[in-house]
Design a protein around this motif. Structure first.
Motif, PDB file in Angstrom:
ATOM      1  N   VAL A 299      -6.388  11.082 -21.555  1.00 21.18           N
ATOM      2  CA  VAL A 299      -5.873  10.909 -20.106  1.00 21.18           C
ATOM      3  C   VAL A 299      -6.721  10.514 -19.302  1.00 21.18           C
ATOM      4  O   VAL A 299      -8.162  11.040 -19.198  1.00 21.18           O
ATOM      5  N   LEU A 300      -6.488   9.680 -18.443  1.00 19.49           N
ATOM      6  CA  LEU A 300      -7.535   9.181 -17.225  1.00 19.49           C
ATOM      7  C   LEU A 300      -6.747   9.880 -16.038  1.00 19.49           C
ATOM      8  O   LEU A 300      -5.563   9.361 -15.615  1.00 19.49           O
ATOM      9  N   LYS A 301      -7.656  10.514 -15.441  1.00 21.35           N
ATOM     10  CA  LYS A 301      -7.213  11.249 -14.095  1.00 21.35           C
ATOM     11  C   LYS A 301      -7.814  10.492 -12.951  1.00 21.35           C
ATOM     12  O   LYS A 301      -9.087  10.094 -12.939  1.00 21.35           O
ATOM     13  N   ALA A 309      -3.300   1.196 -14.026  1.00 21.92           N
ATOM     14  CA  ALA A 309      -2.336   1.918 -14.876  1.00 21.92           C
ATOM     15  C   ALA A 309      -1.957   0.953 -16.360  1.00 21.92           C
ATOM     16  O   ALA A 309      -2.070   1.400 -17.477  1.00 21.92           O
ATOM     17  N   ARG A 310      -1.789  -0.350 -15.982  1.00 17.87           N
ATOM     18  CA  ARG A 310      -1.482  -1.345 -17.010  1.00 17.87           C
ATOM     19  C   ARG A 310      -2.586  -1.284 -17.796  1.00 17.87           C
ATOM     20  O   ARG A 310      -2.451  -1.558 -19.134  1.00 17.87           O
ATOM     21  N   ALA A 311      -3.843  -1.714 -17.124  1.00 17.13           N
ATOM     22  CA  ALA A 311      -5.074  -1.742 -17.987  1.00 17.13           C
ATOM     23  C   ALA A 311      -5.330  -0.570 -19.008  1.00 17.13           C
ATOM     24  O   ALA A 311      -5.766  -0.768 -20.124  1.00 17.13           O
ATOM     25  N   ALA A 312      -4.994   0.991 -18.434  1.00 15.80           N
ATOM     26  CA  ALA A 312      -5.112   1.755 -19.247  1.00 15.80           C
ATOM     27  C   ALA A 312      -4.247   1.926 -20.451  1.00 15.80           C
ATOM     28  O   ALA A 312      -4.553   2.239 -21.585  1.00 15.80           O
ATOM     29  N   VAL A 313      -3.011   1.605 -19.986  1.00 17.67           N
ATOM     30  CA  VAL A 313      -1.977   1.414 -21.283  1.00 17.67           C
ATOM     31  C   VAL A 313      -2.354   0.363 -22.249  1.00 17.67           C
ATOM     32  O   VAL A 313      -2.534   0.547 -23.329  1.00 17.67           O
ATOM     33  N   ASP A 314      -2.975  -1.041 -21.777  1.00 17.57           N
ATOM     34  CA  ASP A 314      -3.241  -1.845 -22.851  1.00 17.57           C
ATOM     35  C   ASP A 314      -4.581  -1.371 -23.695  1.00 17.57           C
ATOM     36  O   ASP A 314      -4.730  -1.946 -24.549  1.00 17.57           O
ATOM     37  N   ALA A 315      -5.253  -0.559 -22.985  1.00 16.67           N
ATOM     38  CA  ALA A 315      -6.496  -0.137 -23.775  1.00 16.67           C
ATOM     39  C   ALA A 315      -6.368   1.073 -24.527  1.00 16.67           C
ATOM     40  O   ALA A 315      -7.079   1.545 -25.306  1.00 16.67           O
ATOM     41  N   GLY A 316      -4.859   1.583 -24.781  1.00 14.03           N
ATOM     42  CA  GLY A 316      -4.479   2.451 -25.821  1.00 14.03           C
ATOM     43  C   GLY A 316      -4.474   3.758 -25.293  1.00 14.03           C
ATOM     44  O   GLY A 316      -4.479   4.926 -26.000  1.00 14.03           O
ATOM     45  N   ILE A 317      -4.728   4.161 -23.851  1.00 12.03           N
ATOM     46  CA  ILE A 317      -4.850   5.456 -23.325  1.00 12.03           C
ATOM     47  C   ILE A 317      -3.446   6.242 -23.474  1.00 12.03           C
ATOM     48  O   ILE A 317      -2.449   5.376 -23.319  1.00 12.03           O
ATOM     49  N   ALA A 341       5.417   6.119  -8.172  1.00 11.01           N
ATOM     50  CA  ALA A 341       6.665   5.386  -8.433  1.00 11.01           C
ATOM     51  C   ALA A 341       6.191   4.176  -8.963  1.00 11.01           C
ATOM     52  O   ALA A 341       6.516   3.467 -10.088  1.00 11.01           O
ATOM     53  N   ASP A 342       5.086   3.270  -8.337  1.00  9.55           N
ATOM     54  CA  ASP A 342       4.615   1.858  -8.857  1.00  9.55           C
ATOM     55  C   ASP A 342       3.655   2.238 -10.355  1.00  9.55           C
ATOM     56  O   ASP A 342       4.023   1.367 -11.164  1.00  9.55           O
ATOM     57  N   VAL A 343       3.045   3.381 -10.282  1.00  7.26           N
ATOM     58  CA  VAL A 343       2.398   3.598 -11.617  1.00  7.26           C
ATOM     59  C   VAL A 343       3.108   3.729 -12.683  1.00  7.26           C
ATOM     60  O   VAL A 343       3.262   3.340 -13.977  1.00  7.26           O
ATOM     61  N   ALA A 344       4.492   4.467 -12.395  1.00  5.48           N
ATOM     62  CA  ALA A 344       5.434   4.986 -13.475  1.00  5.48           C
ATOM     63  C   ALA A 344       6.086   3.655 -13.923  1.00  5.48           C
ATOM     64  O   ALA A 344       6.368   3.346 -15.058  1.00  5.48           O
ATOM     65  N   ASP A 345       6.391   2.801 -13.009  1.00  5.69           N
ATOM     66  CA  ASP A 345       7.071   1.561 -13.379  1.00  5.69           C
ATOM     67  C   ASP A 345       6.094   0.528 -14.267  1.00  5.69           C
ATOM     68  O   ASP A 345       6.571  -0.124 -15.246  1.00  5.69           O
ATOM     69  N   ALA A 346       4.698   0.577 -13.918  1.00  2.32           N
ATOM     70  CA  ALA A 346       3.794  -0.027 -14.545  1.00  2.32           C
ATOM     71  C   ALA A 346       3.611   0.281 -16.076  1.00  2.32           C
ATOM     72  O   ALA A 346       3.545  -0.412 -16.808  1.00  2.32           O
ATOM     73  N   VAL A 347       3.744   1.596 -16.161  1.00  3.88           N
ATOM     74  CA  VAL A 347       3.242   2.297 -17.458  1.00  3.88           C
ATOM     75  C   VAL A 347       4.536   2.171 -18.271  1.00  3.88           C
ATOM     76  O   VAL A 347       4.567   1.853 -19.426  1.00  3.88           O
ATOM     77  N   ASP A 348       5.782   2.245 -17.605  1.00  2.00           N
ATOM     78  CA  ASP A 348       7.051   1.874 -18.441  1.00  2.00           C
ATOM     79  C   ASP A 348       7.330   2.801 -19.730  1.00  2.00           C
ATOM     80  O   ASP A 348       7.592   2.089 -20.651  1.00  2.00           O
ATOM     81  N   GLY A 349       7.100   4.045 -19.695  1.00  2.00           N
ATOM     82  CA  GLY A 349       7.189   4.717 -21.018  1.00  2.00           C
ATOM     83  C   GLY A 349       6.238   4.605 -21.887  1.00  2.00           C
ATOM     84  O   GLY A 349       6.340   5.460 -22.930  1.00  2.00           O
ATOM     85  N   ALA A 351       3.042   5.568 -21.873  1.00  2.00           N
ATOM     86  CA  ALA A 351       2.080   6.436 -21.861  1.00  2.00           C
ATOM     87  C   ALA A 351       2.729   7.677 -21.023  1.00  2.00           C
ATOM     88  O   ALA A 351       3.740   7.474 -19.973  1.00  2.00           O
ATOM     89  N   THR A 352       2.301   8.890 -21.107  1.00  2.00           N
ATOM     90  CA  THR A 352       2.661  10.028 -20.424  1.00  2.00           C
ATOM     91  C   THR A 352       1.996   9.851 -18.984  1.00  2.00           C
ATOM     92  O   THR A 352       0.829   9.592 -18.858  1.00  2.00           O
ATOM     93  N   VAL A 353       2.651  10.334 -18.078  1.00  2.00           N
ATOM     94  CA  VAL A 353       2.442  10.342 -16.651  1.00  2.00           C
ATOM     95  C   VAL A 353       2.518  11.715 -15.981  1.00  2.00           C
ATOM     96  O   VAL A 353       3.452  12.113 -16.029  1.00  2.00           O
ATOM     97  N   LEU A 354       1.437  11.994 -15.462  1.00  3.82           N
ATOM     98  CA  LEU A 354       1.407  13.258 -14.653  1.00  3.82           C
ATOM     99  C   LEU A 354       0.685  12.846 -13.183  1.00  3.82           C
ATOM    100  O   LEU A 354       0.466  12.064 -13.047  1.00  3.82           O
TER     101      LEU A 354
END
Length: 429
Positions: A299-301, A309-317, A341-349, A351-354
């Motif tokens: 998890v990246l904090k 956020a997109r880069a994190a998801v693309d990296a398999g986070i 909201a923007d980060v959650a949209d970018a992640v699009d399910g 990855a887990t978002v806290l």
């Protein structure tokens, strides 16, 4: 499904009131903060309650929540409700985690042990602080004594020494951590006027470095530096303040006080920590290498920009904590809720978002979940409760938040936190 959290907490408090007993931990955040300040030292208050610069980011965190209003629905059966969520394969009773807070010993001795105890009682995770005041092994043992297998994660500050990173991650795995949370936004300390006004850096007094002084790799580094320091002819300034700091270091370092006063390792350990605890050059390559160090979810904090956020998801986070470090790093920074909201949209399910920072009540948690968070990390409230009443205070502060979330959920016409989305809110300004 259960309707228990809110009503049970109310019954506990009102039941005690029948006997003339009032709660030690106030049920409102403003009251909690005021009461905590009366029992905390000036140094503790500055470090835990303070923010970066003029405090604009802390203000922004609250104002962002106030721009959203809950829109209740009525005539729905809300007699049975569920706050349960699944995070990385673990079913939790509520979408709440105890956030890591460094140097918690300023608020209460053995802070991390008490916080772990509180989290285990509630059945929600504690994210072990990398800058903790007790070794993670002690905290894990306390949590298991309360609730065997109680959920816990580990916060990692990426040191300039890779072997130390390896050692901390290995210890976290051995201590039963279920995820590693890499803090990205503190590769150097922000400008914190409250601490600066007192000339107070807890770590310079060996406060909040227990994960290091208990680590075998850190001990090796300190031993190497101690040998090198023995050959140095540099003279140290002697003052009353320096002597007091020496005693603080000796008290906060494992071992006998008198021996710690005499031997150089405790002092060298503090300077070593200050030199190596964080890596300003931290980049995506190091994050990628963490996959070779652990099989735990990563998890990246500290992510606030949707491109990151997109880069994190693309990296398999596996997860992201949308956080501005409680407003403690950059003055005038975007609020966590405005970024959510923007980060959650970018992640699009994917990855887990806290989310954390400025979230102090059950209604705040409701709004964060509706805006796209899967769970919320609570920081200052549990620290204030800790200052007031140790483990019981930390537990009650978070229990109040969970109880209010449960009641807010039902009163707004919902039966499960999994139902919440932006239709539950209206942006009002």
């Amino acid at each position: 499904m259960t309707a228990g959290w809110g009503r049970a907490r109310q019954n506990d408090i009102y039941g005690a009131g029948v006997h003339g007993r009032k709660p030690v931990v106030p049920a409102d955040f403003a009251g909690l903060e005021r009461r905590a300040r009366t029992v905390m030292s000036a140094r503790a208050w500055a470090y835990i309650a303070g923010g970066a610069g003029e405090g604009r980011t802390m203000t922004a965190n609250r104002e962002a929540l106030d721009r959203w209003a809950i829109v209740p629905r009525v005539l729905r059966d809300v007699s049975q409700r569920s706050l349960e969520v699944d995070l990385f394969g673990t079913r939790l009773p509520a979408p709440i985690l105890f956030a890591p807070v460094g140097a918690g010993g300023l608020a209460h001795p053995d802070a991390d042990v008490h916080i772990g105890h509180a989290a285990a009682e509630l059945g929600v995770p504690y994210i072990f602080s990398n800058q903790g005041s007790a070794p993670m092994e002690r905290v894990a043992a306390e949590m298991d004594a309360v609730r065997p297998g109680a959920p816990r994660w580990f916060q990692l500050y990426w040191s300039v020494d890779d072997d130390l990173v390896d050692s901390l991650v290995h210890r976290a795995e051995t201590s039963g951590a279920q995820a590693v949370v890499v803090t990205l936004d503190t590769t150097m300390l922000g400008w914190r006027p409250q601490d600066l006004a007192l000339g107070s850096l807890p770590f310079a007094r060996a406060e909040g470095i227990a994960q290091y002084t208990s680590d075998p790799r850190f001990a090796e580094i300190v031993a190497e530096r101690t040998r090198a320091a023995a050959d140095s002819t540099e003279r140290q300034e002697i003052s009353v303040g320096a002597i007091k700091t020496l005693f603080a270091i000796a008290r906060n370092t494992p071992g006998a006080l008198l021996r710690n006063l005499i031997r150089p390792e405790p002092r060298v350990g503090v300077q070593t920590f200050l030199d190596i605890y964080s890596r300003p050059s931290l980049g995506w390559a190091e994050i990628a290498s963490l996959r070779d160090k652990t099989s735990l979810p990563i998890v990246l904090k500290g992510i606030l920009h949707p491109d990151d956020a997109r880069a994190a998801v693309d990296a398999g986070i596996d997860g992201i904590v949308v956080s501005n470090h409680g407003g403690r790093q950059i003055d005038g920074e975007i609020s966590s809720v405005d970024a959510l909201a923007d980060v959650a949209d970018a992640v699009d399910g994917r990855a887990t978002v806290l989310v954390d920072s400025g979230i102090y009540t059950g209604a705040d948690v409701f709004k964060a979940l509706a805006l796209g968070a899967d769970a919320v990390c609570i920081g200052r409230p549990h620290m204030y409760g800790l200052a007031l009443a140790g483990a019981d205070g930390a537990r009650d502060a978070v229990a109040n938040i969970i109880a209010e979330l449960d009641l807010t959920l039902g009163l707004s016409g919902h039966t499960s936190v999994s139902e919440l989305d932006r239709d539950a809110l209206k942006q009002i300004r």
